[in-house]
Design a protein around this motif. Sequence first.
Motif, PDB file in Angstrom:
ATOM      1  N   PRO A 103       0.829  -1.218   0.000  1.00 34.98           N
ATOM      2  CA  PRO A 103       0.000   0.000   0.000  1.00 34.98           C
ATOM      3  C   PRO A 103       0.852   1.252   0.000  1.00 34.98           C
ATOM      4  O   PRO A 103       1.913   1.298   0.625  1.00 34.98           O
ATOM      5  CB  PRO A 103      -0.805  -0.131   1.303  1.00 34.98           C
ATOM      6  CG  PRO A 103       0.054  -0.975   2.181  1.00 34.98           C
ATOM      7  CD  PRO A 103       0.773  -1.931   1.287  1.00 34.98           C
ATOM      8  N   VAL A 104       0.395   2.256  -0.714  1.00 34.41           N
ATOM      9  CA  VAL A 104       1.153   3.487  -0.903  1.00 34.41           C
ATOM     10  C   VAL A 104       1.020   4.355   0.340  1.00 34.41           C
ATOM     11  O   VAL A 104      -0.091   4.604   0.825  1.00 34.41           O
ATOM     12  CB  VAL A 104       0.650   4.247  -2.141  1.00 34.41           C
ATOM     13  CG1 VAL A 104       1.475   5.502  -2.369  1.00 34.41           C
ATOM     14  CG2 VAL A 104       0.710   3.337  -3.367  1.00 34.41           C
ATOM     15  N   SER A 105       2.159   4.794   0.872  1.00 34.05           N
ATOM     16  CA  SER A 105       2.146   5.627   2.074  1.00 34.05           C
ATOM     17  C   SER A 105       1.584   7.007   1.766  1.00 34.05           C
ATOM     18  O   SER A 105       1.497   7.417   0.602  1.00 34.05           O
ATOM     19  CB  SER A 105       3.563   5.755   2.646  1.00 34.05           C
ATOM     20  OG  SER A 105       4.405   6.431   1.732  1.00 34.05           O
ATOM     21  N   LEU A 106       1.234   7.737   2.808  1.00 32.74           N
ATOM     22  CA  LEU A 106       0.649   9.067   2.624  1.00 32.74           C
ATOM     23  C   LEU A 106       1.611  10.037   1.951  1.00 32.74           C
ATOM     24  O   LEU A 106       1.209  10.762   1.026  1.00 32.74           O
ATOM     25  CB  LEU A 106       0.181   9.613   3.979  1.00 32.74           C
ATOM     26  CG  LEU A 106      -0.645  10.906   3.921  1.00 32.74           C
ATOM     27  CD1 LEU A 106      -1.905  10.702   3.096  1.00 32.74           C
ATOM     28  CD2 LEU A 106      -1.003  11.367   5.340  1.00 32.74           C
ATOM     29  N   PRO A 107       2.910  10.092   2.343  1.00 35.02           N
ATOM     30  CA  PRO A 107       3.834  10.999   1.642  1.00 35.02           C
ATOM     31  C   PRO A 107       3.988  10.657   0.162  1.00 35.02           C
ATOM     32  O   PRO A 107       4.026  11.546  -0.691  1.00 35.02           O
ATOM     33  CB  PRO A 107       5.156  10.808   2.388  1.00 35.02           C
ATOM     34  CG  PRO A 107       4.764  10.329   3.741  1.00 35.02           C
ATOM     35  CD  PRO A 107       3.556   9.484   3.521  1.00 35.02           C
ATOM     36  N   VAL A 108       4.079   9.344  -0.147  1.00 30.18           N
ATOM     37  CA  VAL A 108       4.208   8.948  -1.554  1.00 30.18           C
ATOM     38  C   VAL A 108       2.931   9.276  -2.323  1.00 30.18           C
ATOM     39  O   VAL A 108       2.979   9.723  -3.476  1.00 30.18           O
ATOM     40  CB  VAL A 108       4.531   7.442  -1.653  1.00 30.18           C
ATOM     41  CG1 VAL A 108       4.543   6.998  -3.115  1.00 30.18           C
ATOM     42  CG2 VAL A 108       5.872   7.138  -1.013  1.00 30.18           C
ATOM     43  N   SER A 109       1.785   9.096  -1.682  1.00 29.84           N
ATOM     44  CA  SER A 109       0.521   9.459  -2.324  1.00 29.84           C
ATOM     45  C   SER A 109       0.483  10.941  -2.646  1.00 29.84           C
ATOM     46  O   SER A 109       0.049  11.353  -3.731  1.00 29.84           O
ATOM     47  CB  SER A 109      -0.655   9.094  -1.421  1.00 29.84           C
ATOM     48  OG  SER A 109      -0.728   7.700  -1.217  1.00 29.84           O
ATOM     49  N   GLY A 110       0.954  11.761  -1.691  1.00 29.10           N
ATOM     50  CA  GLY A 110       1.002  13.202  -1.938  1.00 29.10           C
ATOM     51  C   GLY A 110       1.921  13.538  -3.102  1.00 29.10           C
ATOM     52  O   GLY A 110       1.593  14.388  -3.945  1.00 29.10           O
ATOM     53  N   ALA A 111       3.094  12.848  -3.159  1.00 31.78           N
ATOM     54  CA  ALA A 111       4.028  13.097  -4.259  1.00 31.78           C
ATOM     55  C   ALA A 111       3.416  12.691  -5.597  1.00 31.78           C
ATOM     56  O   ALA A 111       3.584  13.387  -6.609  1.00 31.78           O
ATOM     57  CB  ALA A 111       5.328  12.333  -4.011  1.00 31.78           C
ATOM     58  N   LEU A 112       2.691  11.572  -5.618  1.00 34.01           N
ATOM     59  CA  LEU A 112       2.043  11.143  -6.852  1.00 34.01           C
ATOM     60  C   LEU A 112       0.955  12.121  -7.287  1.00 34.01           C
ATOM     61  O   LEU A 112       0.788  12.390  -8.481  1.00 34.01           O
ATOM     62  CB  LEU A 112       1.443   9.749  -6.668  1.00 34.01           C
ATOM     63  CG  LEU A 112       2.422   8.581  -6.577  1.00 34.01           C
ATOM     64  CD1 LEU A 112       1.684   7.283  -6.253  1.00 34.01           C
ATOM     65  CD2 LEU A 112       3.202   8.415  -7.870  1.00 34.01           C
ATOM     66  N   GLY A 113       0.213  12.653  -6.301  1.00 31.52           N
ATOM     67  CA  GLY A 113      -0.809  13.642  -6.637  1.00 31.52           C
ATOM     68  C   GLY A 113      -0.193  14.884  -7.253  1.00 31.52           C
ATOM     69  O   GLY A 113      -0.695  15.408  -8.264  1.00 31.52           O
ATOM     70  N   VAL A 114       0.899  15.356  -6.666  1.00 31.26           N
ATOM     71  CA  VAL A 114       1.598  16.517  -7.221  1.00 31.26           C
ATOM     72  C   VAL A 114       2.134  16.187  -8.612  1.00 31.26           C
ATOM     73  O   VAL A 114       2.076  17.016  -9.541  1.00 31.26           O
ATOM     74  CB  VAL A 114       2.740  16.955  -6.288  1.00 31.26           C
ATOM     75  CG1 VAL A 114       3.584  18.047  -6.946  1.00 31.26           C
ATOM     76  CG2 VAL A 114       2.182  17.452  -4.961  1.00 31.26           C
TER      77      VAL A 114
END
Length: 480
Positions: free
Chosen positions: A443-454
């Motif tokens: 599962p994708v961590s919250l920081p990585v999810s934020g980076a992917l969103g950006v």
Amino acid sequence: MTDWSRTRRVFVEMLREEWRLHSHLFSGRRFSAFPVLISLLVAGAVELLVRTGTELTTVFAGLHALAFVFGIQTGSIGFVGRDALRNLLGDLTLLVFSARTLPLSQKRLLAVFVVKDVVYYACLFLVPIALGVAPAVLHAQGGAAAGSVATTVPLLWATLTATFVLGIGVTIAGVGISNRGVSGAALLGLGAVLAGGAWIANLPVIAFTPYGVFRSPTPVRVGGALGLVGVVYLLGAVAYDVNARRDARTVRSTFRHWQRRIRDPLATKTLLDVHRSSGGFWKVLFSAAILLGVTDALVDLAGQITGVSPSVGVSFGSILGLSGFTTYNWLTQFDDVDSYLVHPVDVPAIFHAKFRAFLLLGPLVGVVFYAIAVFWRGAPLVEALVGGVLLVGVSCYIFGVTVYLTGLSPNEFLFDTVLFAIFGVAMSLPLVPILVVGFALAPVSLPVSGALGVGGVALGGVGVALYRRALPKWTAHHRQ
């Protein structure tokens, strides 16, 4: 001259014209290098998959799936055939719909056209693909699936070609049956139910397909695969009516109604062109549905390879964003800049209209199928939102890259070796890292999810920037 002589002459001329058209469009040498590029890309991809632990049997299954999808896309002539009869596609399909001037029936011309496509693309695409797996087969250690290069590569080419033929037949038969009204729709529904039931019951249906023949070329399987292809084409020959015409009907003018909402007459015209062409907006949904099915298979395959359940949001969002290319293709298929020269509009206005029409259709279709995937497989809220952002970002990015490279002719670069290579690199640079995260790091961590969103937002911005850079480029080109 006998019927056979006439048929052979038309086939030769169709094949020669196909080669002449592509070699003329893509400067001869660049086009002739295209099979070499395909072979190198396949060899590199197979080697990468094998080194990361993927079994060759899995690679072969994936190649057959791609050949089937390619056949379905090639068989989509069924969507445009009726339009071609009305000269909406001009000389693009002149020979295949010229029975009134040639001593051959429409069905025979269509059959010759299909055979020409099979021969042409089996040599142009499928031979390089089969040769591309040769290094991996050569270095494989044991295993009945690997075999030897001398036996595996020819067998792979034969079964890939048969799978491609099956895909074309499925599309033609499906389009022909769908044109039979309520009875046709009922028959298609029954076929879908039977296929789903066979899949759920785990019946050995795959064993009697061309891929089943590749896995075990026994006489029974060969006969079953040939029978399957024969039944599909027999059904298509009976159901598909090349002379089918819609009943005369009266419709109220919808241009002003649509324009009041879209606020761009050229964008309104573009959407109405798609809506009123054969298949309407359904062909856009059809293309996206195929991509959804392929994505679902890739996600399952990635889970088997890595042992990790992929992120539904990241994987489906990023891959479904690729539907932006097919959407843009449909939006540009029925006209070009020349058709606007009689009107007081400039080239940038035409591209602006295509962009507005794309934003109204492309990301929306992708989001609909993405919502189906998320509802079907389930996804955490954050990952689902990030996947939606990636979908829109990738869709806009692929739009910008395609417009910059090809203008209003997105299909042309598919056979241009240089442009195809540039397009492949442009797609791989952002998508490969995203897919690695989605497939292997879930599962994708919250920081990585934020980076992917950006990253998704940035990709959309790059796509828009490329689109804006393309405007002066194509304005100068068409002025010349």
